[in-house]
Design a protein around this motif. Structure first.
Motif, PDB file in Angstrom:
ATOM      1  N   ALA A 176      -3.131 -13.321  -5.349  1.00  0.00           N
ATOM      2  CA  ALA A 176      -4.061 -12.212  -5.066  1.00  0.00           C
ATOM      3  C   ALA A 176      -4.059 -11.194  -6.207  1.00  0.00           C
ATOM      4  N   GLN A 177      -5.249 -10.660  -6.489  1.00  0.00           N
ATOM      5  CA  GLN A 177      -5.406  -9.619  -7.493  1.00  0.00           C
ATOM      6  C   GLN A 177      -5.208  -8.239  -6.853  1.00  0.00           C
ATOM      7  N   LYS A 178      -5.205  -7.238  -7.699  1.00  0.00           N
ATOM      8  CA  LYS A 178      -4.933  -5.894  -7.227  1.00  0.00           C
ATOM      9  C   LYS A 178      -5.941  -5.435  -6.177  1.00  0.00           C
ATOM     10  N   ASN A 179      -7.245  -5.756  -6.374  1.00  0.00           N
ATOM     11  CA  ASN A 179      -8.280  -5.343  -5.412  1.00  0.00           C
ATOM     12  C   ASN A 179      -8.042  -5.960  -4.031  1.00  0.00           C
ATOM     13  N   ASP A 180      -7.645  -7.271  -4.036  1.00  0.00           N
ATOM     14  CA  ASP A 180      -7.381  -7.950  -2.764  1.00  0.00           C
ATOM     15  C   ASP A 180      -6.191  -7.300  -2.048  1.00  0.00           C
ATOM     16  N   ILE A 181      -5.202  -6.942  -2.844  1.00  0.00           N
ATOM     17  CA  ILE A 181      -4.006  -6.322  -2.268  1.00  0.00           C
ATOM     18  C   ILE A 181      -4.351  -4.966  -1.663  1.00  0.00           C
ATOM     19  N   MET A 182      -5.153  -4.180  -2.359  1.00  0.00           N
ATOM     20  CA  MET A 182      -5.526  -2.852  -1.859  1.00  0.00           C
ATOM     21  C   MET A 182      -6.370  -2.948  -0.589  1.00  0.00           C
ATOM     22  N   LYS A 183      -7.274  -3.949  -0.543  1.00  0.00           N
ATOM     23  CA  LYS A 183      -8.106  -4.133   0.658  1.00  0.00           C
ATOM     24  C   LYS A 183      -7.226  -4.462   1.870  1.00  0.00           C
ATOM     25  N   ALA A 184      -6.285  -5.381   1.641  1.00  0.00           N
ATOM     26  CA  ALA A 184      -5.391  -5.769   2.732  1.00  0.00           C
ATOM     27  C   ALA A 184      -4.565  -4.573   3.188  1.00  0.00           C
ATOM     28  N   TYR A 185      -4.115  -3.764   2.241  1.00  0.00           N
ATOM     29  CA  TYR A 185      -3.298  -2.588   2.584  1.00  0.00           C
ATOM     30  C   TYR A 185      -4.108  -1.588   3.412  1.00  0.00           C
ATOM     31  N   ARG A 186      -5.354  -1.323   2.990  1.00  0.00           N
ATOM     32  CA  ARG A 186      -6.177  -0.334   3.707  1.00  0.00           C
ATOM     33  C   ARG A 186      -6.466  -0.791   5.139  1.00  0.00           C
ATOM     34  N   ARG A 187      -6.730  -2.094   5.268  1.00  0.00           N
ATOM     35  CA  ARG A 187      -7.024  -2.624   6.601  1.00  0.00           C
ATOM     36  C   ARG A 187      -5.810  -2.452   7.537  1.00  0.00           C
ATOM     37  N   LEU A 188      -4.638  -2.811   7.023  1.00  0.00           N
ATOM     38  CA  LEU A 188      -3.425  -2.695   7.837  1.00  0.00           C
ATOM     39  C   LEU A 188      -3.036  -1.235   8.080  1.00  0.00           C
ATOM     40  N   ALA A 189      -3.248  -0.389   7.080  1.00  0.00           N
ATOM     41  CA  ALA A 189      -2.912   1.024   7.225  1.00  0.00           C
ATOM     42  C   ALA A 189      -3.743   1.669   8.321  1.00  0.00           C
ATOM     43  N   GLN A 190      -5.012   1.243   8.425  1.00  0.00           N
ATOM     44  CA  GLN A 190      -5.873   1.773   9.470  1.00  0.00           C
ATOM     45  C   GLN A 190      -5.401   1.316  10.855  1.00  0.00           C
ATOM     46  N   GLN A 191      -4.957   0.053  10.931  1.00  0.00           N
ATOM     47  CA  GLN A 191      -4.513  -0.505  12.210  1.00  0.00           C
ATOM     48  C   GLN A 191      -3.163   0.071  12.647  1.00  0.00           C
ATOM     49  N   LEU A 192      -2.284   0.318  11.681  1.00  0.00           N
ATOM     50  CA  LEU A 192      -0.906   0.666  11.980  1.00  0.00           C
ATOM     51  C   LEU A 192      -0.575   2.143  11.779  1.00  0.00           C
ATOM     52  N   HIS A 193      -1.566   2.969  11.546  1.00  0.00           N
ATOM     53  CA  HIS A 193      -1.268   4.383  11.353  1.00  0.00           C
ATOM     54  C   HIS A 193      -0.633   4.952  12.626  1.00  0.00           C
ATOM     55  N   PRO A 194       0.485   5.642  12.507  1.00  0.00           N
ATOM     56  CA  PRO A 194       1.197   6.155  13.686  1.00  0.00           C
ATOM     57  C   PRO A 194       0.350   7.022  14.606  1.00  0.00           C
ATOM     58  N   ASP A 195      -0.632   7.722  14.057  1.00  0.00           N
ATOM     59  CA  ASP A 195      -1.473   8.586  14.889  1.00  0.00           C
ATOM     60  C   ASP A 195      -2.344   7.808  15.871  1.00  0.00           C
TER      61      ASP A 195
ATOM     62  N   LYS B 166       6.897   4.750  17.044  1.00  0.00           N
ATOM     63  CA  LYS B 166       8.036   4.560  16.149  1.00  0.00           C
ATOM     64  C   LYS B 166       7.952   3.219  15.432  1.00  0.00           C
ATOM     65  N   LYS B 167       7.548   2.190  16.176  1.00  0.00           N
ATOM     66  CA  LYS B 167       7.422   0.854  15.593  1.00  0.00           C
ATOM     67  C   LYS B 167       6.312   0.838  14.528  1.00  0.00           C
ATOM     68  N   ALA B 168       5.198   1.526  14.820  1.00  0.00           N
ATOM     69  CA  ALA B 168       4.094   1.595  13.861  1.00  0.00           C
ATOM     70  C   ALA B 168       4.519   2.316  12.584  1.00  0.00           C
ATOM     71  N   GLU B 169       5.320   3.371  12.730  1.00  0.00           N
ATOM     72  CA  GLU B 169       5.813   4.102  11.554  1.00  0.00           C
ATOM     73  C   GLU B 169       6.632   3.188  10.642  1.00  0.00           C
ATOM     74  N   LYS B 170       7.450   2.357  11.245  1.00  0.00           N
ATOM     75  CA  LYS B 170       8.274   1.433  10.460  1.00  0.00           C
ATOM     76  C   LYS B 170       7.406   0.426   9.719  1.00  0.00           C
ATOM     77  N   LYS B 171       6.418  -0.153  10.404  1.00  0.00           N
ATOM     78  CA  LYS B 171       5.527  -1.132   9.766  1.00  0.00           C
ATOM     79  C   LYS B 171       4.655  -0.461   8.707  1.00  0.00           C
ATOM     80  N   PHE B 172       4.279   0.796   8.971  1.00  0.00           N
ATOM     81  CA  PHE B 172       3.461   1.522   7.998  1.00  0.00           C
ATOM     82  C   PHE B 172       4.230   1.709   6.685  1.00  0.00           C
TER      83      PHE B 172
END
Length: 502
Positions: free
Chosen positions: A396-415, A424-430
């Protein structure tokens, strides 16, 4: 035959032969004589039988009633002794021994007025010196008891339950068969939340007073509030035996029986491995009895177990936690929550619970096995694969990595989570996905995120590849190789580790 000891046989069996003869042919005097011998020998049941016969054959014999009363007292049957003592005094009003015994019995039963009346009459009936001393001593005691009872009632009225209980302790030391004093002291203990002592007094009061439905009802209520529905049902059934129409006892019986049936059904569902149904049944238990804390904790403890067995780890952690807040040393719940943490891959939390449980149950094999397993899984989990964490390919290139990160960050944001455990579990995964993004988007760190994917091949000595990154070698301390040197293949790039590292 010649070895038989006929003297021994004679001495052992003659009393029984005499007993049989007395029952069939004996006079009042012979029954009285035999009864006295058996009483002196401590054979109370046999002695009582003879005195029964003496009373039947000589209904006007005051001494037969008196002797039978003495046996009843020795057998701790004060209720039976009192009528016989009264009959003996009726037949012989100046019978000082019977009056002294009845006065003493009245005092033990807390009938202070009757006791004082008997003792004063005794002193006017020309008693012996010893009887006079004893009667005066009992009169002094009765006056002291009257004073203490009055003080205890005032203390109870003022809600000074500790003082009232202490005063009643002294009263009951003398008036051991006083049901009323025990009932009042039991109420003091209930107010002081000393339920074990209250149960002891109420059990005694239920035996000392005939038809004491109130004592049985109170016992049933106390056991129920302590979470013991079985004992509660036993006591309330005793109340209903005395009064089948007792309003409070019948209502309590219906409630306790319904609760017991639900708990039994839930346990049967657990044995049948129908864990979801068992959880629902215990939820119904909490609805049936929402006000008794012990039943709520019991229901949650068993729900915790059922949820773990049913692989509903997330909810299990929450329910187990509620029980442990109230009972931090509950070993069963600690073990169940530890297993739930393992299912949730929260190995550090699992280890903490197993270690806490081990402090309270050192020899439990399930704890030892679970702790070893959690420690092993924790060690394995620490070998991170950042590509797998973000769910991207190794190319994976940098763009693919950033897309995957943003998608997961939105799903796993503690708020996004309200439940404390899920948050607490979401904070750890985040934190994990943030670290993975940082490593994989930095060329200087990217290869170092692949330790667990390195292919190790032993080769001959070779100069160190100049493209090897210094930071990567520092992270190789988990590996150890001896000469010859080691050849590493990383994403098609060749490295040589010149020396063993550990």
């Amino acid at each position: 035959f010649h070895s038989l000891d006929f003297n021994s046989i004679y001495s052992n069996f003659i009393p029984y032969i005499q007993t049989l003869k007395c029952h069939r042919y004996g006079s009042v005097d012979s029954h009285m004589l035999m009864g006295k011998k058996l009483l002196d020998a401590g054979q109370l049941a046999d002695a009582l039988s003879h005195f029964h016969a003496a009373v039947e054959q000589g209904p006007k014999n005051y001494m037969a009633y008196y002797r039978r009363a003495i046996v009843f007292l020795a057998m701790r049957k004060s209720k039976s002794a009192l009528p016989d003592l009264s009959r003996a005094i009726e037949l012989k009003p100046d019978f000082t021994s019977a009056r002294l015994q009845r006065g003493n019995l009245h005092l033990k039963q807390g009938r202070l007025d009757e006791a004082k009346r008997d003792l004063k009459k005794l002193l006017k009936s020309n008693p012996s010196a010893e009887e006079m001393r004893e009667a005066q001593s009992l009169l002094t005691k009765s006056d002291e008891i009257v004073r203490l009872v009055a003080q205890a009632r005032v203390s109870f009225w003022r809600r000074d339950y500790e003082t009232a209980a202490a005063q009643l302790n002294t009263v009951i030391e003398t008036c051991v068969w006083d049901a009323t004093s025990r009932e009042i002291r039991a109420e003091c203990f209930i107010q002081m939340e000393e339920m074990g002592k209250a149960i002891g007094d109420l059990k005694a009061a239920s035996k000392l007073k005939s038809d004491n439905t109130q004592a049985f009802y109170q016992l049933a209520t106390i056991y129920y509030n302590l979470g013991d529905h079985e004992m509660s049902l036993i006591e309330v059934r005793e109340c209903l035996k005395l009064d089948p129409d007792h309003k409070h006892c019948y209502s309590h019986y219906q409630q306790a029986k319904k609760l017991k049936n639900h708990i039994q059904s839930a346990e049967e569902l657990i044995r049948e491995q129908r864990y979801t149904d068992a959880v629902r049944k215990y939820e119904a238990v909490m609805k049936i009895e929402p006000n008794v804390r012990h039943f709520s904790l019991l229901a949650k403890e068993r729900m915790c177990h059922a949820l773990v067995q049913g692989q509903q780890a997330g909810r299990a952690v929450s329910v187990c936690g509620e029980v442990l807040q109230a009972d931090p040393e509950n070993v069963s719940v600690l073990k169940d929550r530890a297993e739930a943490y393992v299912q949730e891959e929260e190995y550090e939390e699992a280890i903490k619970d197993y270690e806490t449980a081990a402090k309270h149950s050192e020899n439990d094999p399930r704890i030892k096995e679970g702790l070893k397993r959690a420690q092993r899984l924790l060690k394995e989990s620490q070998k991170r694969d950042y590509y797998e964490i973000l769910g991207v390919k190794r190319t994976a290139q940098k763009n693919d990595i950033m897309k995957a990160y943003r998608r997961l960050a939105q799903q796993l944001h503690p708020d996004m989570f309200q439940d404390p455990y899920k948050k607490k579990k979401a904070e750890k995964k985040f934190i994990e996905i943030a670290l993975a993004k940082e490593v994989l988007t930095d060329p200087g760190k990217r290869f170092c995120g692949l330790e667990s994917q390195w292919e190790v091949v032993v080769v001959a000595s070779h100069p160190v590849n100049t493209r090897a990154q210094r930071g990567c070698w520092e992270q190789l301390t988990t590996c150890c190789f001896e000469q010859p040197e080691t050849f590493i293949i990383l994403q098609g790039i060749s490295f040589v580790v010149p020396t063993a590292c550990n």
